[in-house]
Design a protein around this motif. Structure first.
Motif, PDB file in Angstrom:
ATOM      1  N   GLY A  81       1.903 -14.898   6.725  1.00 16.84           N
ATOM      2  CA  GLY A  81       1.262 -15.752   5.346  1.00 16.84           C
ATOM      3  C   GLY A  81      -0.345 -15.187   5.616  1.00 16.84           C
ATOM      4  O   GLY A  81      -0.924 -15.466   4.679  1.00 16.84           O
ATOM      5  N   ALA A  82      -0.654 -14.431   6.483  1.00 14.50           N
ATOM      6  CA  ALA A  82      -2.210 -14.279   6.510  1.00 14.50           C
ATOM      7  C   ALA A  82      -2.630 -13.194   5.949  1.00 14.50           C
ATOM      8  O   ALA A  82      -1.691 -12.326   5.470  1.00 14.50           O
ATOM      9  N   GLY A  83      -3.780 -13.104   5.168  1.00 15.02           N
ATOM     10  CA  GLY A  83      -4.191 -12.078   4.247  1.00 15.02           C
ATOM     11  C   GLY A  83      -4.055 -10.482   5.072  1.00 15.02           C
ATOM     12  O   GLY A  83      -3.715  -9.779   4.171  1.00 15.02           O
ATOM     13  N   MET A  84      -4.290 -10.725   6.145  1.00 12.13           N
ATOM     14  CA  MET A  84      -4.186  -9.425   7.042  1.00 12.13           C
ATOM     15  C   MET A  84      -2.928  -8.804   6.879  1.00 12.13           C
ATOM     16  O   MET A  84      -2.871  -7.427   7.362  1.00 12.13           O
ATOM     17  N   HIS A  85      -1.857  -9.562   6.574  1.00 12.48           N
ATOM     18  CA  HIS A  85      -0.512  -8.890   6.527  1.00 12.48           C
ATOM     19  C   HIS A  85      -0.270  -8.000   5.376  1.00 12.48           C
ATOM     20  O   HIS A  85       0.527  -6.920   5.251  1.00 12.48           O
ATOM     21  N   ARG A  86      -1.217  -7.971   4.390  1.00 15.70           N
ATOM     22  CA  ARG A  86      -1.462  -7.246   3.378  1.00 15.70           C
ATOM     23  C   ARG A  86      -1.880  -5.747   3.769  1.00 15.70           C
ATOM     24  O   ARG A  86      -2.894  -5.635   4.462  1.00 15.70           O
ATOM     25  N   ILE A  87      -1.218  -4.522   3.429  1.00 16.61           N
ATOM     26  CA  ILE A  87      -1.674  -3.436   3.853  1.00 16.61           C
ATOM     27  C   ILE A  87      -2.975  -3.080   3.281  1.00 16.61           C
ATOM     28  O   ILE A  87      -3.757  -2.697   3.780  1.00 16.61           O
ATOM     29  N   ASN A  88      -3.380  -3.369   1.972  1.00 14.55           N
ATOM     30  CA  ASN A  88      -4.528  -3.126   1.387  1.00 14.55           C
ATOM     31  C   ASN A  88      -5.844  -3.896   2.071  1.00 14.55           C
ATOM     32  O   ASN A  88      -6.728  -3.330   2.280  1.00 14.55           O
ATOM     33  N   THR A  89      -5.491  -5.074   2.586  1.00 11.64           N
ATOM     34  CA  THR A  89      -6.356  -6.096   3.173  1.00 11.64           C
ATOM     35  C   THR A  89      -6.651  -5.311   4.598  1.00 11.64           C
ATOM     36  O   THR A  89      -7.906  -5.103   4.789  1.00 11.64           O
ATOM     37  N   ALA A  90      -5.762  -4.908   5.474  1.00 11.69           N
ATOM     38  CA  ALA A  90      -5.843  -4.499   6.635  1.00 11.69           C
ATOM     39  C   ALA A  90      -6.736  -2.939   6.480  1.00 11.69           C
ATOM     40  O   ALA A  90      -7.382  -2.741   7.431  1.00 11.69           O
ATOM     41  N   ALA A  91      -6.176  -2.182   5.547  1.00 10.39           N
ATOM     42  CA  ALA A  91      -6.922  -1.047   5.251  1.00 10.39           C
ATOM     43  C   ALA A  91      -8.378  -1.332   5.252  1.00 10.39           C
ATOM     44  O   ALA A  91      -9.180  -0.454   5.815  1.00 10.39           O
ATOM     45  N   ALA A  92      -8.782  -2.200   4.404  1.00  7.39           N
ATOM     46  CA  ALA A  92     -10.034  -2.494   4.161  1.00  7.39           C
ATOM     47  C   ALA A  92     -11.000  -2.755   5.317  1.00  7.39           C
ATOM     48  O   ALA A  92     -12.049  -2.169   5.601  1.00  7.39           O
ATOM     49  N   PHE A  93     -10.332  -3.579   5.983  1.00  7.24           N
ATOM     50  CA  PHE A  93     -10.988  -4.328   7.393  1.00  7.24           C
ATOM     51  C   PHE A  93     -11.116  -3.338   8.177  1.00  7.24           C
ATOM     52  O   PHE A  93     -12.244  -2.724   8.806  1.00  7.24           O
TER      53      PHE A  93
END
Length: 307
Positions: free
Chosen positions: A224-236
């Protein structure tokens, strides 16, 4: 007029079960400032030397301690191996790493994730529930949420209210024309990430505590964490990783390695509906960025969760 926090500070100081005095806040005022052009573009949060020696200053220090040592100081609310500072680098100060000074002045705010206007306290509760896999989060008026809120307020105390600041969040990295490749991401991970986070994403421990956070498995963020989104993790990853070498990976590499990381199992989404990954995918993940939850990768259903 700046927002203010209604707290009984003395009472909270007595009640808060954390040992702030044992963790010195790093005062970085001695560092060489950014070049003039960059200095003007980014908000500069205050230094520890600017804190008053009173109840307010003590509570800020307690919030700081909880932020950087969350798992040890609030174990009842943390169900994995992470601290707040794993996703918000440099004590929540670093631009392009979701710094607290850029987040606090933007709340209350509507969040699509729960389809409501959230207070800052509710936003923090979400971090405990999802990124920290903590189950029931601290109450909005708990000592933990209050200390973290006061620490955030202090970092943002000279920032304009309700104004989007450069460096807020993880600035978007557009999906490359080639999309993403889990196979390519595995190569990037082995070359750039495994030295710190382990070949199996298990992180690195010193004693019972993680010096480098796990990226998948039972001690990482949940589905459920935002970081599970590939686009969010890619940005980080693009802006902050490898640690100390942010912006050294290409957009393609960031997307590929984010996909690789998020193709691995992790704790279940706490919003799981009737034990069904598919029902949970449809309600919460189908329109939540780019993610693999509920998809089949190499014959394996992603999102079944791990304990």
């Amino acid at each position: 007029m700046k927002p203010f926090v209604l707290v009984s500070v003395v009472g909270l100081l007595m009640a808060l079960p954390i040992q702030a005095a044992t963790i010195a806040m790093e005062d970085q005022s001695q560092l060489v400032p950014r070049p003039a052009g960059q200095q003007a573009a980014l908000f500069q949060p205050p230094s520890e030397k600017d804190l008053p020696d009173n109840a307010y200053g003590k509570l800020v220090r307690q919030g700081y301690a909880l932020f950087v040592d969350t798992r040890r100081l609030a174990p009842q609310f943390v169900g994995n191996g992470l601290n707040c500072s794993n996703c918000h680098l440099d004590q929540g100060r670093l631009a392009n790493s979701a710094p607290l000074w850029a987040a606090y002045p933007m709340y209350p705010a509507y969040r699509k994730k729960n389809d409501k206007v959230n207070t800052y306290a509710e936003r923090l509760q979400g971090c405990f529930q999802f990124s920290m896999n903590g189950g029931t989060p601290p109450a909005a008026d708990s000592p933990e949420i209050t200390a973290l809120s006061v620490y955030s307020y202090w970092l943002a105390s000279k920032a304009p209210l309700g104004v989007e600041q450069p460096g807020r969040g993880y600035p978007d990295v557009a999906q490359p024309a080639q999309g993403y490749s889990i196979a390519r991401g595995a190569q990037v991970y082995g070359d750039q990430c495994a030295v710190c986070h382990g070949a199996q994403g298990q992180g690195q421990k010193v004693g019972d505590h993680y010096a480098m956070p796990p990226l998948w498995g039972k001690d990482s963020y949940n589905w459920g964490a935002g970081m599970h989104r590939i686009n969010t993790a890619a940005a980080f990853i693009k802006h902050n990783m490898p640690l100390g070498k942010g912006a050294s990976l290409s957009d393609q590499q960031a997307w590929d390695v984010a996909a690789y990381i998020n193709s691995h199992e992790r704790p279940q989404d706490p919003r799981l509906i009737e034990g069904s990954v598919e029902k949970t995918r449809v309600k919460f993940h189908a329109n939540d960025g780019v993610n693999l939850y509920g998809q089949t990768v190499e014959g394996v259903l992603i999102g079944q969760g791990i304990r």
